[in-house]
Design a protein around this motif. Structure first.
Motif, PDB file in Angstrom:
ATOM      1  N   MET A  71       0.844  -1.201   0.000  1.00  0.00           N
ATOM      2  CA  MET A  71       0.000   0.000   0.000  1.00  0.00           C
ATOM      3  C   MET A  71       0.879   1.251   0.000  1.00  0.00           C
ATOM      4  N   ALA A  72       0.318   2.352  -0.498  1.00  0.00           N
ATOM      5  CA  ALA A  72       1.063   3.617  -0.520  1.00  0.00           C
ATOM      6  C   ALA A  72       1.529   3.956   0.896  1.00  0.00           C
ATOM      7  N   GLY A  73       2.782   4.286   1.029  1.00  0.00           N
ATOM      8  CA  GLY A  73       3.320   4.697   2.331  1.00  0.00           C
ATOM      9  C   GLY A  73       3.721   3.538   3.235  1.00  0.00           C
ATOM     10  N   SER A  74       3.587   2.307   2.753  1.00  0.00           N
ATOM     11  CA  SER A  74       3.949   1.160   3.608  1.00  0.00           C
ATOM     12  C   SER A  74       5.464   1.063   3.794  1.00  0.00           C
ATOM     13  N   GLY A  75       6.202   1.760   2.925  1.00  0.00           N
ATOM     14  CA  GLY A  75       7.665   1.788   3.072  1.00  0.00           C
ATOM     15  C   GLY A  75       8.397   0.996   2.008  1.00  0.00           C
ATOM     16  N   LYS A  76       7.787   0.822   0.835  1.00  0.00           N
ATOM     17  CA  LYS A  76       8.406   0.025  -0.249  1.00  0.00           C
ATOM     18  C   LYS A  76       9.788   0.558  -0.632  1.00  0.00           C
ATOM     19  N   THR A  77       9.820   1.871  -0.905  1.00  0.00           N
ATOM     20  CA  THR A  77      11.073   2.455  -1.403  1.00  0.00           C
ATOM     21  C   THR A  77      12.156   2.401  -0.332  1.00  0.00           C
ATOM     22  N   ASP A 100       8.547   2.808 -10.862  1.00  0.00           N
ATOM     23  CA  ASP A 100       7.679   3.922 -10.465  1.00  0.00           C
ATOM     24  C   ASP A 100       8.078   5.163 -11.263  1.00  0.00           C
ATOM     25  N   GLY A 169       3.758   3.646  -6.302  1.00  0.00           N
ATOM     26  CA  GLY A 169       3.149   3.840  -4.981  1.00  0.00           C
ATOM     27  C   GLY A 169       1.714   3.362  -4.933  1.00  0.00           C
ATOM     28  N   ASN A 233       6.632  -4.444   7.894  1.00  0.00           N
ATOM     29  CA  ASN A 233       7.647  -3.386   7.984  1.00  0.00           C
ATOM     30  C   ASN A 233       7.394  -2.483   9.206  1.00  0.00           C
ATOM     31  N   LYS A 234       8.394  -1.704   9.531  1.00  0.00           N
ATOM     32  CA  LYS A 234       8.345  -0.700  10.607  1.00  0.00           C
ATOM     33  C   LYS A 234       8.247  -1.365  11.984  1.00  0.00           C
ATOM     34  N   ASP A 236      10.405  -1.413  14.064  1.00  0.00           N
ATOM     35  CA  ASP A 236      11.077  -0.563  15.049  1.00  0.00           C
ATOM     36  C   ASP A 236      10.059   0.301  15.787  1.00  0.00           C
ATOM     37  N   VAL A 237       8.888   0.481  15.163  1.00  0.00           N
ATOM     38  CA  VAL A 237       7.819   1.286  15.800  1.00  0.00           C
ATOM     39  C   VAL A 237       6.829   0.362  16.523  1.00  0.00           C
ATOM     40  N   SER A 288      12.465  -4.040   9.490  1.00  0.00           N
ATOM     41  CA  SER A 288      12.443  -2.588   9.628  1.00  0.00           C
ATOM     42  C   SER A 288      13.360  -2.011   8.564  1.00  0.00           C
ATOM     43  N   ALA A 289      12.753  -1.261   7.660  1.00  0.00           N
ATOM     44  CA  ALA A 289      13.547  -0.663   6.582  1.00  0.00           C
ATOM     45  C   ALA A 289      14.489   0.388   7.144  1.00  0.00           C
ATOM     46  N   VAL A 290      14.125   0.947   8.303  1.00  0.00           N
ATOM     47  CA  VAL A 290      14.951   2.004   8.890  1.00  0.00           C
ATOM     48  C   VAL A 290      16.120   1.414   9.681  1.00  0.00           C
TER      49      VAL A 290
HETATM   50  N1  LIG Z   1       9.882   3.987  11.492  1.00  0.00           N
HETATM   51  C1  LIG Z   1       9.945   3.513  10.270  1.00  0.00           C
HETATM   52  N2  LIG Z   1       9.552   4.269   9.231  1.00  0.00           N
HETATM   53  C2  LIG Z   1       9.622   3.761   7.989  1.00  0.00           C
HETATM   54  C3  LIG Z   1      10.098   2.449   7.746  1.00  0.00           C
HETATM   55  N3  LIG Z   1      10.025   2.234   6.410  1.00  0.00           N
HETATM   56  C4  LIG Z   1       9.546   3.342   5.851  1.00  0.00           C
HETATM   57  N4  LIG Z   1       9.301   4.272   6.794  1.00  0.00           N
HETATM   58  C5  LIG Z   1       8.751   5.620   6.589  1.00  0.00           C
HETATM   59  O1  LIG Z   1       7.490   5.498   5.951  1.00  0.00           O
HETATM   60  C6  LIG Z   1       7.283   6.569   5.048  1.00  0.00           C
HETATM   61  C7  LIG Z   1       6.921   6.024   3.679  1.00  0.00           C
HETATM   62  O2  LIG Z   1       8.044   5.319   3.177  1.00  0.00           O
HETATM   63  P1  LIG Z   1       8.272   5.105   1.612  1.00  0.00           P
HETATM   64  O3  LIG Z   1       9.462   4.251   1.487  1.00  0.00           O
HETATM   65  O4  LIG Z   1       8.269   6.401   0.890  1.00  0.00           O
HETATM   66  O5  LIG Z   1       6.958   4.315   1.287  1.00  0.00           O
HETATM   67  P2  LIG Z   1       6.420   3.839  -0.166  1.00  0.00           P
HETATM   68  O6  LIG Z   1       5.562   2.679   0.085  1.00  0.00           O
HETATM   69  O7  LIG Z   1       7.554   3.674  -1.092  1.00  0.00           O
HETATM   70  O8  LIG Z   1       5.610   5.108  -0.545  1.00  0.00           O
HETATM   71  P3  LIG Z   1       4.900   5.389  -1.973  1.00  0.00           P
HETATM   72  O9  LIG Z   1       5.856   4.972  -3.032  1.00  0.00           O
HETATM   73  O10 LIG Z   1       4.665   6.862  -1.930  1.00  0.00           O
HETATM   74  O11 LIG Z   1       3.683   4.597  -1.913  1.00  0.00           O
HETATM   75  C8  LIG Z   1       8.567   7.375   5.061  1.00  0.00           C
HETATM   76  O12 LIG Z   1       8.392   8.465   5.919  1.00  0.00           O
HETATM   77  C9  LIG Z   1       9.603   6.434   5.626  1.00  0.00           C
HETATM   78  O13 LIG Z   1      10.628   7.079   6.316  1.00  0.00           O
HETATM   79  C10 LIG Z   1      10.508   1.668   8.881  1.00  0.00           C
HETATM   80  O14 LIG Z   1      10.922   0.520   8.792  1.00  0.00           O
HETATM   81  N5  LIG Z   1      10.407   2.250  10.108  1.00  0.00           N
END
Ligand SMILES: Nc1nc2c(ncn2[C@@H]2O[C@H](COP(=O)(O)OP(=O)(O)OP(=O)(O)O)[C@@H](O)[C@H]2O)c(=O)[nH]1
Length: 359
Positions: A71-77, A100, A169, A233-234, A236-237, A288-290
């Motif tokens: 999903m958009a914002g899930s942290g793919k990139t 993309d 996205g 993902n995430k 760490d949160v 955790s991508a971070v």
């Molecule tokens: N805390 C935390 N934040 C994360 C993690 N992965 C991604 N984020 C945050 O989530 C937000 C969206 O991450 P993107 O990688 O842009 O997500 P996306 O799915 O590629 O977004 P779109 O391509 O716009 O759909 C950003 O603010 C990232 O910093 C993670 O593992 N932990």
């Protein structure tokens, strides 16, 4: 038209390559001999068409293609960036593909980037489209040249372990478009291919959101017919233990919804029973991508899925391709029969060819 005259040269390309093209020269005098000759020529044509063998390039066991969706914002990139860092640090040989067209900046260097081929803003302007239409059309345009992408990867196949693919996205643009299906199938028919479905764990802690996310993952599994790895993902949160528990035991999921007696809640409870079978066919890992947590587990799940692909999915794919080829050959035979009849009825005039091609 004088039937003694030389009529034409029929140049038919069958199979995938021009190498299987067959030239049949028809000298129509309308005699029994000519008819035999015509029959022989057409039989040869049939044999060559059906013996062309495999359609498309040969299948390879490496590299494994990882298509990252979510999903958009899930942290793919961000996740893909983490995968790139991990592969580089672990001396795993990776290749990165960005699909993309609308992304402004990428945190990683893509080896193949759709933005180098298609200018998304130009597409929007030229076709008078909105943002989603622009992304979809850009992907469609790129899909028309995807054989070149496959060829590029094939040329490097011996030096690669994984190909990491970032997708647009808006998830539905890739998962529900014709070009997404073409790209996925092009990969899956040449290399072991696995879908990594990225889940935003903190946002899925509500049972209803979790259920809608799982339904989407389920639809992707059935649409692509490829092994799917759930990457929570995430972490760490928020830790993903609750999700594993809900997937493992539907009573635990129903327990989480007990206080809620809305329609959505009871509907989700019924769905949890239906999805039980789906969960059994999945591999789930927390990442955790971070922070980089869970990367080894993720690659282990990918390796196991690639094995599963070779054992189960590849066989299914081969079966579907064989069936498709059988239907094409049947159609070709029917066309040949029609051509033969037309030739015999008309004494071999050119109109029969025209009729055949229009048919
Ligand atoms: N805390 C935390 N934040 C994360 C993690 N992965 C991604 N984020 C945050 O989530 C937000 C969206 O991450 P993107 O990688 O842009 O997500 P996306 O799915 O590629 O977004 P779109 O391509 O716009 O759909 C950003 O603010 C990232 O910093 C993670 O593992 N932990």
């Amino acid at each position: 038209m004088d039937i003694d005259s030389k009529l034409n040269i029929l140049d038919i390309k069958s199979g995938d390559e021009a190498s299987s093209s067959t030239q049949v020269q028809v000298d129509s005098k309308g005699t029994a001999e000519d008819k035999d000759e015509l029959a022989d020529s057409m039989n040869n044509l049939n044999v060559e068409a059906s013996s062309s063998g495999q359609v498309g390039p040969a299948f390879r066991r490496k590299p494994v293609i990882i298509i990252v969706v979510g999903m958009a914002g899930s942290g793919k990139t961000t996740f893909l960036h983490r995968l790139v860092c991990h592969t580089q640090a672990s001396r795993i040989r990776g290749y990165v593909l960005n699909l993309d067209p609308a992304v402004m900046t990428l945190p990683y260097g893509a080896n193949i980037d759709i933005r180098d081929t298609v200018k998304y803003k130009e597409v929007m302007k030229q076709f008078n489209l909105g943002p989603n239409g622009g992304i979809l059309t850009s992907l469609n345009l790129f899909a028309t040249k995807f054989d070149e992408v496959i060829q590029t990867i094939e040329n490097r196949a011996d030096q690669l372990d994984y190909v990491l693919v970032d997708t647009p996205g808006q998830i539905e643009i890739f998962t529900w478009s014709a070009s997404g299906a073409i790209i996925t199938e092009a990969f899956a028919s040449t290399f072991p291919t696995v879908v990594a479905y990225v889940v935003d764990t903190p946002r899925s802690s509500s049972p209803v959101t979790f259920m809608s996310n799982m339904l989407y993952a389920c639809s992707i599994l059935y649409k692509t017919r490829l092994p799917l790895v759930l990457a929570f993902n995430k972490i760490d949160v928020a830790q993903h233990q609750f999700a594993l528990e809900w997937m493992d035991d539907f009573e635990a999921f129903q327990g989480a919804m007990r206080s809620d007696d809305s329609y959505m809640s009871t509907f989700s409870q019924s769905l949890s029973l239906a999805l039980d079978e789906f969960y059994k066919n999945l591999r789930s890992v927390g990442v955790s991508a971070v922070s980089g947590a869970g990367m080894d587990a993720f690659f282990k799940a990918i390796e196991a899925s690639a094995e599963e692909y070779m054992e189960t999915y590849k066989a299914d794919l081969d079966k579907r391709r064989a069936e498709k080829q059988r239907l094409e050959e049947e159609q070709q035979k029917r066309n040949m029969e029609k051509l033969r009849k037309d030739m015999e009825n008309s004494g071999g005039t050119i109109c029969c060819f025209e009729h055949w091609f229009k048919g």
